[in-house]
Every structure is written in structure tokens, then in C-alpha cells.
Design a protein around this motif. Structure first.
Motif, PDB file in Angstrom:
ATOM      1  N   PHE A  55       3.667  -3.756 -10.652  1.00 43.77           N
ATOM      2  CA  PHE A  55       2.976  -3.177  -9.792  1.00 43.77           C
ATOM      3  C   PHE A  55       2.196  -3.728  -8.567  1.00 43.77           C
ATOM      4  O   PHE A  55       2.495  -3.626  -7.841  1.00 43.77           O
ATOM      5  CB  PHE A  55       3.329  -1.826 -10.477  1.00 43.77           C
ATOM      6  N   ASN A  56       1.233  -3.412  -9.535  1.00 45.37           N
ATOM      7  CA  ASN A  56      -0.248  -3.956  -8.726  1.00 45.37           C
ATOM      8  C   ASN A  56       0.307  -5.384  -7.276  1.00 45.37           C
ATOM      9  O   ASN A  56      -0.245  -4.694  -6.087  1.00 45.37           O
ATOM     10  CB  ASN A  56      -1.199  -3.849  -8.815  1.00 45.37           C
ATOM     11  N   TYR A  57       0.590  -6.324  -8.204  1.00 42.72           N
ATOM     12  CA  TYR A  57       0.704  -7.374  -7.469  1.00 42.72           C
ATOM     13  C   TYR A  57       2.443  -7.282  -5.643  1.00 42.72           C
ATOM     14  O   TYR A  57       2.021  -7.449  -4.742  1.00 42.72           O
ATOM     15  CB  TYR A  57       1.234  -8.798  -8.097  1.00 42.72           C
ATOM     16  N   ARG A  58       2.956  -6.741  -6.607  1.00 46.88           N
ATOM     17  CA  ARG A  58       4.319  -5.657  -5.482  1.00 46.88           C
ATOM     18  C   ARG A  58       3.530  -4.807  -4.743  1.00 46.88           C
ATOM     19  O   ARG A  58       4.000  -5.141  -3.019  1.00 46.88           O
ATOM     20  CB  ARG A  58       5.829  -5.283  -6.340  1.00 46.88           C
ATOM     21  N   VAL A  59       2.525  -4.137  -5.008  1.00 50.12           N
ATOM     22  CA  VAL A  59       1.712  -3.232  -4.149  1.00 50.12           C
ATOM     23  C   VAL A  59       1.460  -4.049  -2.846  1.00 50.12           C
ATOM     24  O   VAL A  59       1.228  -3.987  -1.501  1.00 50.12           O
ATOM     25  CB  VAL A  59       1.509  -1.966  -4.532  1.00 50.12           C
ATOM     26  N   THR A  60       0.771  -4.392  -3.477  1.00 49.92           N
ATOM     27  CA  THR A  60      -0.150  -5.426  -2.951  1.00 49.92           C
ATOM     28  C   THR A  60       0.742  -6.330  -1.954  1.00 49.92           C
ATOM     29  O   THR A  60       0.037  -6.671  -0.361  1.00 49.92           O
ATOM     30  CB  THR A  60      -1.632  -6.734  -3.468  1.00 49.92           C
ATOM     31  N   GLN A  61       1.638  -7.153  -1.967  1.00 49.04           N
ATOM     32  CA  GLN A  61       2.555  -7.688  -1.257  1.00 49.04           C
ATOM     33  C   GLN A  61       2.925  -7.066   0.244  1.00 49.04           C
ATOM     34  O   GLN A  61       2.820  -7.258   0.726  1.00 49.04           O
ATOM     35  CB  GLN A  61       3.651  -7.787  -2.038  1.00 49.04           C
ATOM     36  N   PHE A  62       3.637  -6.182  -0.514  1.00 48.53           N
ATOM     37  CA  PHE A  62       3.704  -4.881   0.965  1.00 48.53           C
ATOM     38  C   PHE A  62       2.430  -4.461   1.686  1.00 48.53           C
ATOM     39  O   PHE A  62       2.927  -4.380   2.749  1.00 48.53           O
ATOM     40  CB  PHE A  62       4.668  -4.123   0.117  1.00 48.53           C
ATOM     41  N   LEU A  63       0.916  -4.543   1.053  1.00 47.36           N
ATOM     42  CA  LEU A  63      -0.134  -4.186   1.936  1.00 47.36           C
ATOM     43  C   LEU A  63      -0.268  -5.116   3.084  1.00 47.36           C
ATOM     44  O   LEU A  63      -0.481  -4.775   4.138  1.00 47.36           O
ATOM     45  CB  LEU A  63      -0.921  -3.484   0.813  1.00 47.36           C
ATOM     46  N   THR A  64       0.256  -6.266   2.332  1.00 44.83           N
ATOM     47  CA  THR A  64      -0.722  -6.949   3.626  1.00 44.83           C
ATOM     48  C   THR A  64       0.391  -7.774   4.020  1.00 44.83           C
ATOM     49  O   THR A  64       0.318  -7.899   5.424  1.00 44.83           O
ATOM     50  CB  THR A  64      -0.941  -8.772   2.459  1.00 44.83           C
ATOM     51  N   LYS A  65       2.139  -7.080   3.636  1.00 45.73           N
ATOM     52  CA  LYS A  65       3.381  -7.679   4.984  1.00 45.73           C
ATOM     53  C   LYS A  65       3.212  -6.208   5.765  1.00 45.73           C
ATOM     54  O   LYS A  65       3.562  -6.535   6.858  1.00 45.73           O
ATOM     55  CB  LYS A  65       3.894  -7.668   4.268  1.00 45.73           C
ATOM     56  N   ASN A  66       2.544  -5.176   5.679  1.00 48.27           N
ATOM     57  CA  ASN A  66       2.920  -4.023   5.845  1.00 48.27           C
ATOM     58  C   ASN A  66       1.973  -3.142   6.861  1.00 48.27           C
ATOM     59  O   ASN A  66       2.362  -2.505   7.736  1.00 48.27           O
ATOM     60  CB  ASN A  66       4.244  -2.678   5.937  1.00 48.27           C
ATOM     61  N   GLY A  67       1.187  -3.444   5.795  1.00 42.04           N
ATOM     62  CA  GLY A  67      -0.625  -3.286   6.644  1.00 42.04           C
ATOM     63  C   GLY A  67      -1.207  -1.273   6.277  1.00 42.04           C
ATOM     64  O   GLY A  67      -0.060  -1.211   5.232  1.00 42.04           O
ATOM     65  N   ILE A  68      -1.947  -0.946   6.236  1.00 39.69           N
ATOM     66  CA  ILE A  68      -2.013   0.179   5.262  1.00 39.69           C
ATOM     67  C   ILE A  68      -0.968   1.739   5.817  1.00 39.69           C
ATOM     68  O   ILE A  68      -1.252   1.923   4.642  1.00 39.69           O
ATOM     69  CB  ILE A  68      -3.912   0.482   5.546  1.00 39.69           C
ATOM     70  N   TYR A  69      -0.943   1.365   6.972  1.00 36.49           N
ATOM     71  CA  TYR A  69      -0.378   2.930   7.246  1.00 36.49           C
ATOM     72  C   TYR A  69       0.752   3.349   6.495  1.00 36.49           C
ATOM     73  O   TYR A  69       0.986   4.116   5.926  1.00 36.49           O
ATOM     74  CB  TYR A  69      -0.651   3.136   8.806  1.00 36.49           C
ATOM     75  N   ASP A  70       1.374   1.757   6.393  1.00 31.02           N
ATOM     76  CA  ASP A  70       3.319   1.856   5.935  1.00 31.02           C
ATOM     77  C   ASP A  70       2.531   2.155   4.544  1.00 31.02           C
ATOM     78  O   ASP A  70       3.792   2.811   3.696  1.00 31.02           O
ATOM     79  CB  ASP A  70       3.567   0.564   6.283  1.00 31.02           C
ATOM     80  N   PHE A  71       1.531   1.721   3.856  1.00 28.72           N
ATOM     81  CA  PHE A  71       1.305   1.888   2.422  1.00 28.72           C
ATOM     82  C   PHE A  71       1.388   2.522   2.132  1.00 28.72           C
ATOM     83  O   PHE A  71       1.775   3.503   1.092  1.00 28.72           O
ATOM     84  CB  PHE A  71      -0.133   1.370   2.502  1.00 28.72           C
ATOM     85  N   TRP A  72       0.553   3.908   2.536  1.00 31.91           N
ATOM     86  CA  TRP A  72       0.388   5.154   2.520  1.00 31.91           C
ATOM     87  C   TRP A  72       1.839   6.238   2.737  1.00 31.91           C
ATOM     88  O   TRP A  72       1.444   7.000   1.963  1.00 31.91           O
ATOM     89  CB  TRP A  72      -0.719   5.975   3.298  1.00 31.91           C
ATOM     90  N   ASN A  73       2.744   5.705   3.164  1.00 32.22           N
ATOM     91  CA  ASN A  73       3.643   6.470   3.535  1.00 32.22           C
ATOM     92  C   ASN A  73       4.582   6.100   2.937  1.00 32.22           C
ATOM     93  O   ASN A  73       6.165   6.752   3.208  1.00 32.22           O
ATOM     94  CB  ASN A  73       3.680   6.528   5.331  1.00 32.22           C
ATOM     95  N   TRP A  74       5.168   4.471   2.119  1.00 31.67           N
ATOM     96  CA  TRP A  74       5.390   4.534   1.273  1.00 31.67           C
ATOM     97  C   TRP A  74       6.491   5.230   0.293  1.00 31.67           C
ATOM     98  O   TRP A  74       6.017   5.279  -0.620  1.00 31.67           O
ATOM     99  CB  TRP A  74       5.095   2.672   0.926  1.00 31.67           C
ATOM    100  N   PHE A  75       8.320   4.623   0.971  1.00 31.44           N
ATOM    101  CA  PHE A  75       8.623   5.675  -0.327  1.00 31.44           C
ATOM    102  C   PHE A  75       9.505   4.900  -1.206  1.00 31.44           C
ATOM    103  O   PHE A  75       9.884   3.725  -0.519  1.00 31.44           O
ATOM    104  CB  PHE A  75       9.422   6.796   0.361  1.00 31.44           C
ATOM    105  N   ASP A  76       9.011   4.556  -1.775  1.00 32.92           N
ATOM    106  CA  ASP A  76       9.725   3.352  -3.163  1.00 32.92           C
ATOM    107  C   ASP A  76      11.059   3.460  -3.612  1.00 32.92           C
ATOM    108  O   ASP A  76      11.200   4.244  -5.083  1.00 32.92           O
ATOM    109  CB  ASP A  76       8.686   3.082  -4.155  1.00 32.92           C
ATOM    110  N   ASP A  77      12.217   3.277  -3.795  1.00 35.86           N
ATOM    111  CA  ASP A  77      13.919   3.885  -3.439  1.00 35.86           C
ATOM    112  C   ASP A  77      13.875   2.747  -4.774  1.00 35.86           C
ATOM    113  O   ASP A  77      15.011   3.162  -5.501  1.00 35.86           O
ATOM    114  CB  ASP A  77      14.712   3.736  -2.749  1.00 35.86           C
TER     115      ASP A  77
END
Length: 776
Positions: A55-77
Motif C-alpha cells: 500500500f505504501n508503495y502504491r501511494v508513493t507511486q501516486f505521489l510521484t506521478k500526480n504531486g503533493i496536492y492530488d495526494f492530499w485530496n486522493w479518494f481511492d475507489d
């Protein structure tokens, strides 16, 4: 003048050489801490381990790809269908932000490492940082020698290696460094009284809050130490500077972390720090008034201040009681109550008790995880009391609390490891100092029979033994001429020995005993090193996603987990939902990229109980539950063929308990025969007909003709049966992961006339149009 400057020059050179040597040793310790954790990469491959790291690896992938602001507002469906999860507000972001920053920094230097590679090596890098932080903390307590020893011990301790091998991308990878560094800055502030270090301490505490929920250990241990210092009469302005900014600034910063928020001031885990904060201000006011008033006026003012302080404390306690009275747990979280009452989770929260990390450790686990340090800790505690300081008192309190918490929950052996290394480093350093000093003193008397005057002994901090001291009347004429030529240097010799020198003489041990003791200590450390290397290479380097076993045929590799996740990724639709026990939710989402019903976050007990109820129910009832959740595939882990003990059959009773806690029709005694959990011919009908049993043992008799379960070491009770509502779509090579698909519902047509009409109409239309008949 030149003669007096010569010793100072020698001291400066010696100090400079010692500093350089200590720096080189620290570098080697850092290399050791990093390299000993690479066995998993060398023996297997660069892969993420365990469950939570995915899970931490998946979140880090999202962070590096989309940036910090999208990470804070990410709703995972993709998780907790159909509820979903707000990732930015429910995770501790320290690990993810650290790895993401490291990834961006390396790419800014044109070092194109992948996100997975950065995640794999984050833990070994921070283990080196943790070793250096241990050196700094122990140095503040007992000096450079103890600091170097403690750092070397922490670099290899198996308890820390188990959570920081290459690929173990979990919160503890960076949190242990933050924990030790926060303690160092607190002790540094306590020793210096510097507001600069107090500010750094608050920032370090903020990083710890971002990294791990174990930050509550810090915010309770430090107030306990402050209160203990006040009670024992050790209050000083340095203690106030070390504590007050931490509570104010640290709490404000902690409230900025979304997952913590107002819990920093609203939960019972933090109330001890506020209560001690009031107490230290009352004590500070008393000391201030004592300095400006006469003794008579001071007594009057003391009574007034104490009265006001007690009133404020009582008001504070009343407010706390009012805040927590409405909560059934009195403001404590479930995990905190499990630490205070080890039986709480098993009684009220089975989801917490079901996690293997939350079980109490056994005695062999202490020897496995800290080895000989368990025997050195008492010696380190004794050394901290000679002499006792504020810093050494903190070390003693740290080890006492960490021993208690590690005895409640095996996961907290990780918190015990730094304390054990610090106390053991102090014990080893003090022991080597005593033994080597004894050897160093007695070596000149063995090499030559010349006498040493008292001044040389005191200048070199060498203890003189009573057998070597000689009377002035026994000096040879040559020595008398030498002394006459040094009139000014002769005067200190006439001085009687000081109390310090007498104490040093009494601490000298026999030469042979000192040699034997040093050899035994070296052997003890060598045994520790061998054990740590073995633990790093064999016990803690194997990734749980890839299993291995040794036999006469050689090494066998079981890669069934990745085989199953790859099948899901390539043979199912992107929007298909997969149901499994919560242990495999993170891996399914990260590796198969499929939506799961529950995962390892375990934030919704009712949702997990629903899955547990489905697994515990008969096939038809389970199908209805899964169909209502829009599930298309069910994944179960089965180890009966290869002897894998961590399969779903061994976890099944926890599914029953968790499901029964929400849905009362699920009763654990229905699955037990005379209080025993059985899957053989003596198993209960409820057990033999539940979905978990059928999905695990379907066609199992075809493997060897007997259906012998190698984990339970018995033949199963029900060997031949068919599935009516599920169909097997994939089973891995070693039968470790089995995937089933829900059969679609049949058409529901009521009445014989309608049924006959539908048959005739379907036959005529099929003949007329030549289309294929619908089998359902």
C-alpha cells in the motif's frame, strides 16, 4: 613556557585523532547498517516485502506521478468497495513524503531510479541514520565510547533488522530514526538549556508524528521523565526549556497532520503531557518566588501558589473527565487500551487480537530479537546510576517502559531494540574501560621493574597499585640526581594521593582476571555478531511474497502469490471486484490493480465482519452476501498441499469471531468439536459446509488420493463435493492461491404455465431464428 605548552599540544593532537577515529568508525557503522540489510536483494531480488508495504508503495507511486496536492485530496475507489477511502486524511504521510522527496532529489541529479527501487532501499538508508542518532543520544548520556558501542549494536540488532531489511517499506523504516533523534534532541536540550535544540526537538517530533502512530510513546515518556525529575528534586531551568516548547509547538505541529488533527488535544493518550505541563509551571513559579522573597513571605506565597495550582489541576481533570465521559473507551484508542490491558482486545476487539503482531511475545523471541543484549541490560541500568544524571535517568525510564510494552505486544519489540542497545552499549563500554585500565596500569610493571611516580600516573589517568608505590628513602642515587635537576617538577610528587586516585586504585582488578574478562566480552560480542548476521541472512531476509524451502533436491521457490495476482491482472476486467480476507487487500490492489472489499487498514469492523460472515456461511448464503457487494471473484489462500501454515484455514476462527461480533447468528461453538478446531472426519457439519472449507478443499482429493492436509497433519473430513454457486477459474502451481468466480444468477420464472410457455416460445424462436439457446 614551552615545557608547559607541550602537554597541551599532545592533548589537542590526541583529541583530534580521537575525533577523526570516531568519525571513521561512525562511517563504518553506517555502511554496516546498510549492507547487512541487503541479503534480501542479494539472495532473492529487489522486491517489496510483506503486506502493508505494498500500500505504501502504491501511494508513493501516486505521489510521484500526480504531486503533493492530488495526494492530499486522493479518494481511492479501489479499496473498501463500495465505501472507498480518503487516502490523504487516513495515512501517516512521513514515509511516503520521505521516499518521494528522495526520488525527486535523485532525478534532479539525473539518477533515473524507479519508484520501486527507491522504496526498497529507503529502510536500509534510514537504518544507518538511526545508528548515528543512537550514537548522539548515548554520547549525551555516557560519552563517546558508549555511543559508538550502542550505534554498532543497533546497526545489527535483529529486532530492528526485521523491520528495516531492503524491501520492508513500512512506517517503522523511518519512524525508529525519528524516535531516537527526538530523544537525542530532548536530552541535548536538557543538558545545554538551548532554545535552539528545543525548537529542533519539536520539529523532530513533528516528523515522528507524520511517520508513525507510535509517536504517543514519545508524548507520554517525556512527561513521565519530567515528572520524575520534579519529584526527585531535579528541576532546573534546562528541564523547563526542554519540555515546555515541545508541548506547545509539538502539539500545534502534530495537529497539522490530517490523520491526527484534533486528536492531538482530544484523546487520552495526550492528556498526560498537558497535566505535567501545568505541574512544571507551578514548580517554576515556586522556584521563582523563592528567589525573590524572604523565607517568611515565601511560605505564604507557597501556600497560595500550591492552592491555585491544585485548583487548576482539578479543573483540568474535570474538563478531561467531561470530554471523555461520553466515549465508551474513555478517550483511549483500541490499541492503547490493548497495551494498558492485554486482555482488552481479545474480549472486545477481535480484529486487533487477530493480528499476529499484536500477540504477546514468547521468551525465545527475546533471545531471537535482542540476543545477548537481554543479559547486558541490567548491567547498563547499574552503570546509569553511577553517577545518576537527568540523561541517565531518562535511559532507565526508557528501558523500563519499553520492556513492559514489548511484553504486551510483539510488534513493540522494535521500540525495545534502541533502548536495549543504549543500555548494553553503556554496560560494554564501562566494562571494557575498567578491564583495559587495569591491564594498562599493570603492563609497565611486567615489562620492566622501574618505578613510576605519582605525577605521571595522575597525568595519564593511570591507577597506581599499592605494591608498586615505593618510599622516597629507597630511591637510587641516579634517580635522586634526576629529581634534583627538576626542582620545579618535583614538588607535585610530594603531594599525598587524592580521593580520586585512591578510588581509582581500588577499582584496579588483577591482571589475569582482566585479561580473561576482556576475552569473554570479545567472545560475547562475536557471538552477537554471528547471530545478527544469521538472522539478517536467513530469518528476516525472505520476502513473504516469494517463499522458499530447502530439501534434498535443493532450493524450492514458491511464487504463487505473484502468479495469482498476475492472473487477476491479465484475465479479469478492470472494474471487477475481488473478495478475500483483509490480509491480502493491499497486495491485490497494488499488484493486480483490482477493486477489493476490505484491506489491511481495518478501519471498518462491520465491513470486515461481513466478509467473515460470508466465509463462515454455507455456499448459497455466502453467494448472496458477495453478490450484494457486487463481487465477481473470491480469492483464498490454502497451504495444505505444501505445508504453508499462514493460510485461511488457520485464520478461519478469527473470521468466525469477527463476523459473530456483528452478526449474532454466527457462533464460534458451531465450528468446534468439544472445544477443538478440527477439519477431519470429526469436524462439525457447520464447519464442513461453510464456504471457506469448500473453497479451500475443493478437488483437494485429486492431488494425492487421500486429501491429506500437511499443515493440520490429518485427512480432511469431506473429500468429495461439488460447488453450486461458485466455479474454480484458477489455482496456482502449488495450490497456495485459489480463485473462484461467482456464477451468475439464474432467471427467476414463477408458475408452470409461464415456464412451459417460455420453453415453447424459446424453442420456436430458436428454430425460427437459428440462434443458440441460453443455457441459463
Amino acid at each position: 613556557m614551552a615545557a608547559s605548552d607541550a602537554p597541551n599540544g599532545d592533548v589537542l593532537i590526541r583529541n583530534a585523532f580521537g575525533s577523526v577515529l570516531a568519525f571513521l568508525i561512525l562511517l563504518l557503522i553506517g555502511v554496516l547498517a546498510f549492507s547487512i540489510r541487503l541479503f534480501s536483494v542479494i539472495k532473492y531480488e529487489s522486491v517489496i516485502h510483506e503486506f502493508d508495504p505494498y500500500f505504501n508503495y502504491r501511494v508513493t507511486q501516486f505521489l510521484t506521478k500526480n504531486g503533493i496536492y492530488d495526494f492530499w485530496n486522493w479518494f481511492d475507489d479501489r479499496t473498501w468497495y463500495p465505501l472507498g477511502r480518503v487516502i490523504g486524511g487516513t495515512v501517516y504521510p512521513g514515509l511516503t513524503l520521505t521516499a518521494g522527496t528522495l526520488y525527486w532529489f535523485l532525478h534532479s541529479l539525473n539518477i533515473p531510479l524507479s519508484v520501486e527501487t527507491v522504496c526498497v532501499f529507503t529502510a536500509p538508508i534510514f537504518s544507518a541514520f538511526a545508528s548515528w542518532a543512537t550514537y548522539l543520544l548515548t554520547k549525551e548520556i555516557k560519552g563517546v565510547g558508549a555511543g559508538l558501542t550502542a550505534a554498532a549494536l543497533l546497526a545489527m540488532v535483529p529486532s530492528y533488522i526485521s523491520r528495516s531489511v531492503a524491501g520492508s517499506y513500512d512506517n517503522e523504516a523511518v519512524a525508529i530514526f525519528a524516535l531516537i533523534f527526538t530523544f537525542y534532541l530532548y536530552i541535548k536540550t536538557l543538558n545545554t538549556g538551548s532554545l535552539f535544540y528545543a525548537t529542533l526537538n519539536s520539529l523532530s517530533y513533528f516528523y515522528m508524528v507524520c511517520s508513525w502512530g507510535g509517536y504517543t510513546f514519545i508524548i507520554n515518556l517525556i512527561p513521565m521523565h519530567v515528572l520524575l525529575c520534579i519529584v526527585t528534586g531535579r528541576y532546573s531551568s534546562r528541564l523547563y526549556i526542554a519540555y515546555a516548547p515541545l508541548v506547545i509547538l509539538g502539539t500545534l505541529l502534530a495537529a497539522l497532520v490530517p490523520v491526527v488533527g484534533f486528536n492531538a488535544v482530544m484523546t487520552s493518550e495526550h492528556f498526560a503531557s498537558f497535566l505535567v505541563f501545568i505541574i512544571i509551571h507551578v514548580v517554576a513559579l515556586v522556584y521563582y518566588i523563592k528567589g525573590i522573597l524572604s523565607p517568611k513571605m515565601f511560605k505564604v506565597a507557597l501556600a497560595l501558589v500550591v492552592s491555585i495550582g491544585l485548583a487548576v489541576c482539578c479543573a483540568m481533570v474535570a474538563v478531561i473527565i467531561a470530554l471523555v465521559a461520553s466515549s465508551p473507551t474513555k478517550g483511549w484508542s483500541g490499541r492503547s487500551l490493548s497495551l494498558l490491558d492485554p486482555t482488552y482486545a481479545s474480549k472486545y476487539i477481535p480484529i486487533i487480537a487477530s493480528v499476529s503482531e499484536h500477540q504477546p511475545p514468547t521468551w525465545p523471541s527475546y533471545f531471537m530479537d535482542i540476543n545477548v543484549l537481554a543479559f547486558l541490560i541490567p548491567a547498563g541500568i547499574i552503570a546509569c546510576f553511577s553517577p545518576l544524571s537527568d540523561a541517565s535517568l531518562f535511559a532507565v525510564l526508557y528501558i523500563v517502559l519499553s520492556v513492559y510494552f514489548s511484553g504486551v505486544m510483539v510488534r513493540l519489540m522494535l521500540v525495545l531494540a534502541p533502548a536495549a542497545c543504549i543500555l548494553s552499549g553503556i554496560a560494554l563500554s564501562q566494562a571494557f574501560d575498567v578491564f583495559t585500565r587495569s591491564i594498562k596500569f599493570q603492563l609497565p610493571s611486567l615489562s620492566d621493574h622501574s618505578h613510576i611516580d605519582a605525577r605521571d600516573a595522575s597525568s595519564e589517568n593511570v591507577v597506581l597499585d599499592d605494591t608498586i608505590k615505593t618510599d622516597k628513602n629507597e630511591d637510587t642515587p641516579k634517580e635522586r640526581m634526576t629529581k634534583r635537576s627538576k626542582k620545579k617538577e618535583k614538588e607535585p610528587v610530594e603531594k599525598p594521593p587524592t580521593k580520586f586516585q585512591i578510588k581509582k586504585r581500588l577499582s584496579v582488578l588483577p591482571f589475569e582476571a582482566s585479561i580473561i574478562a576482556v576475552i569473554l566480552l570479545v567472545l560475547l560480542v562475536a557471538f552477537y555478531v554471528v547471530h545478527c548476521v544469521w538472522a539478517a541472512a536467513e530469518a528476516y531476509s525472505a520476502p513473504s511474497i516469494v517463499l522458499t524451502s530447502h530439501s534434498n533436491d535443493g532450493l524450492h521457490v514458491f511464487d504463487d502469490f505473484r502468479e495469482a495476482y498476475a492472473w487477476l491482472s491479465h484475465n479479469t476486467d478492470v472494474d471487477d471486484k475481488v473478495a478475500s480476507w483483509w490480509d491480502y487487500g493491499y497486495q491485490t490492489t497494488a499488484m493486480a490493480n483490482r477493486t477489493v472489499i476490505v484491506d489491511n487498514n481495518t478501519w471498518n469492523n462491520t465491513h470486515i465482519a461481513t466478509v467473515g460472515t460470508a466465509m463462515s456461511s454455507p455456499e448459497k448464503a455466502a453467494w448472496e452476501i458477495f453478490h450484494s457487494l457486487d463481487v465477481k471473484y473470491v480469492l483464498v489462500v490454502f497451504g495444505g498441499l505444501v505445508g504453508y501454515p499462514s493460510d485461511d484455514i488457520n485464520k478461519f476462527l478469527w473470521m468466525v469471531r469477527i463476523g459473530g461480533g456483528v452478526f449474532p447468528h454466527i457462533k464460534e461453538p458451531d465450528y468446534l468439536r468439544d472445544g477443538q478446531y478440527r477439519i477431519d472426519s470429526m469436524a462439525t457439519p457447520t464447519m464442513l459446509n461453510c464456504l471457506m472449507y469448500k473453497l479451500s478443499y475443493y478437488r483437494f482429493v485429486e492431488t494425492d488420493g487421500k486429501a491429506f492436509d500437511r499443515v493440520r497433519r490429518t485427512e480432511i473430513g469431506k473429500k468429495y463435493f461439488k460447488l453450486t454457486h461458485f466455479e474454480e477459474v484458477f489455482t496456482t502451481h502449488h495450490w497456495m492461491v485459489r480463485i473462484y468466480k461467482l456464477k451468475p444468477p439464474k432467471n427467476r420464472i414463477r408458475g408452470k404455465n409461464k415456464k412451459s410457455k417460455s420453453k415453447t416460445s424459446s424453442t420456436t424462436t430458436s428454430k425460427r431464428k437459428g440462434t443458440r439457446r441460453n443455457p441459463f
